[in-house]
Motif scaffolding. Structure first.
Motif, short mmCIF file in Angstrom:
data_model
loop_
_atom_site.label_atom_id
_atom_site.label_comp_id
_atom_site.label_asym_id
_atom_site.label_seq_id
_atom_site.Cartn_x
_atom_site.Cartn_y
_atom_site.Cartn_z
N UNK A 17 0.74 -1.17 -0.18
CA UNK A 17 -0.14 0.21 -0.10
C UNK A 17 0.75 1.38 -0.13
N UNK A 18 2.13 1.34 0.63
CA UNK A 18 2.94 2.39 0.61
C UNK A 18 3.26 2.92 -0.84
N UNK A 24 -4.89 8.13 -3.79
CA UNK A 24 -5.29 6.64 -3.74
C UNK A 24 -5.88 6.36 -2.44
N UNK A 25 -6.86 5.39 -2.66
CA UNK A 25 -7.32 4.82 -1.36
C UNK A 25 -7.41 3.39 -1.52
N UNK A 26 -6.45 2.58 -0.86
CA UNK A 26 -6.21 1.11 -1.14
C UNK A 26 -6.27 0.66 0.06
N UNK A 27 -6.11 -0.97 0.33
CA UNK A 27 -5.98 -1.69 1.59
C UNK A 27 -7.35 -2.19 1.78
N UNK A 68 -13.72 1.49 -3.74
CA UNK A 68 -15.08 1.88 -3.68
C UNK A 68 -15.24 3.21 -3.22
N UNK A 69 -14.38 3.65 -2.19
CA UNK A 69 -14.28 4.60 -1.61
C UNK A 69 -13.04 5.78 -1.93
N UNK A 97 -11.09 -5.42 -0.19
CA UNK A 97 -9.97 -4.99 -0.40
C UNK A 97 -9.73 -4.60 -1.64
N UNK A 98 -9.21 -3.30 -1.78
CA UNK A 98 -8.77 -2.66 -2.98
C UNK A 98 -7.35 -2.73 -3.00
#
Length: 372
Positions: A17-18, A24-27, A68-69, A97-98
């Motif tokens: 994720x780093x 972005x909005x990941x995890x 999604x967000x 999870x994204x």
């Protein structure tokens, strides 16, 4: 059966994720880390239809490419599109999870998967990701104490190069010094010139570990005043990760290459659009999963014959071609990124064996549905 936390750790190790872009909005979006995961489904978009497919199949985790967000919301009520998707998943016991821009750049990520699906070889990033900054730490230690100091440096995080650890270089020589009044020398006497057989030890260390490595060196070194150097290293620009991919294909024409692209990608109403001379020779190809027009300026003066990406805009494409850039092959955003799903699925199946059942959604979530 692995826990959700176990599966998330695997995915985050492959697609950290780093490394995602700051916007972005990941995890992990939803799910309890201690929940068991026996079924994982992969999809590009977290639409309500995909969420229902995951729940009906019995998925414990849905892994998607698009978040999604991505933008802030003030409500996740089931009366909103995003709320409906989230409620469908959580009520069905399915976590979400994204992996977005962190998956775009990675080895076995989106752009690399697209390149391999199109038959490209000898891959390299269009824009290599900067490597983590490194230092070289050099110290001089009595030969008899060299092993102790090397071990301390390794324990502090130094000496790791790629898939190797405990890496160091040592050369021997003579160290000379004269302790002055007030010194408490480990070797020699105050006022007398000393000559000591010493080892010069060199190690590479992450710059983030600089303080810990230097402290370990000072604690393990027998001298009261050790001599050492910390040298910042330049980024060699050889990272295997980064934005997009460039590779080679068997020599063909632009028309022949476009036909290969159309055959390799899942069918969409968008199809494959091509800008350029049909008979143009194609050997060097660049690809970028998703919207890649931000790379056009970098590719304009390159040796690339064709650029495959999505969402190209009219004026940018026209101006690019006027200035002699590579031919353009515009494909559906969803189709290009879908090529990553079988790749990440295979990685997870290999890592978990028969403990996890996997599935790739073939539901087309491209927003364009037909051509009249």
């Amino acid at each position: 059966m692995p826990s959700l936390a176990d599966v998330v750790d695997l995915l985050h190790a492959w697609y950290p994720p780093g490394t995602a872009d700051a916007w972005d909005a990941v995890g992990l979006v939803a799910g309890h880390p201690t929940a068991d995961v026996g079924r994982v489904m992969f999809a590009v978009d977290p639409t309500i239809e995909v969420a229902r497919e995951a729940v009906e199949w019995g998925a414990d985790l849905l892994v998607v490419h698009h978040p999604l967000f991505l933008r802030p919301v003030s409500s996740v009520a089931a009366t909103t599109p995003k709320g409906r998707t989230l409620h469908a998943l959580t009520q069905g016991g399915c976590a979400l999870l994204a992996a977005h821009t962190n998956a775009d750049q990675a080895v076995s990520g989106v752009s690399e998967s697209l390149a391999l699906a199109l038959g490209l070889t000898d891959l390299a990033p269009i824009r290599p990701a900067p490597a983590a900054p490194l230092d070289k730490v050099v110290t001089f230690v009595p030969a008899a104490d060299a092993d102790v100091v090397r071990a301390a440096l390794q324990e502090a995080g130094a000496g790791r190069i790629g898939d190797y650890d405990a890496a160091s270089f040592t050369v021997t020589g003579e160290g000379r010094f004269r302790p002055l009044d007030g010194a408490d020398p480990a070797i020699g006497r105050v006022g007398r010139l000393e000559v000591v057989d010493e080892a010069r030890i060199e190690v590479v260390a992450p710059r983030a570990r600089r303080t810990a490595v230097v402290r370990a060196l000072l604690a393990a070194h027998p001298y009261e005043e050790p001599a050492f150097d910390v040298l910042p290293l330049a980024d060699p620009g050889l990272a295997p990760t980064g934005t997009g991919r460039i590779g080679t294909v068997e020599p063909t024409t632009l028309e022949g290459f476009a036909a290969r692209v159309a055959a390799a990608l899942p069918a969409t109403a968008h199809g494959v659009r091509v800008a350029g001379d049909r008979d143009r020779p194609v050997r060097r190809v660049a690809v970028c999963g998703g919207a890649g027009d931000f790379l056009l300026d970098e590719l304009a003066g390159s040796d690339v014959d064709a650029f495959v990406t999505s969402d190209l805009r009219h004026h940018r494409a026209g101006e690019f071609l006027e200035h002699g850039g590579p031919a353009l092959v515009d494909v559906a955003h969803w189709a290009a990124e879908w090529t990553w799903l079988p790749v990440v699925e295979a990685r997870l199946r290999e890592a978990t064996g028969d403990r996890v059942v996997t599935r790739v959604s073939t539901r087309c979530t491209d927003p364009w549905t037909f051509r009249p």
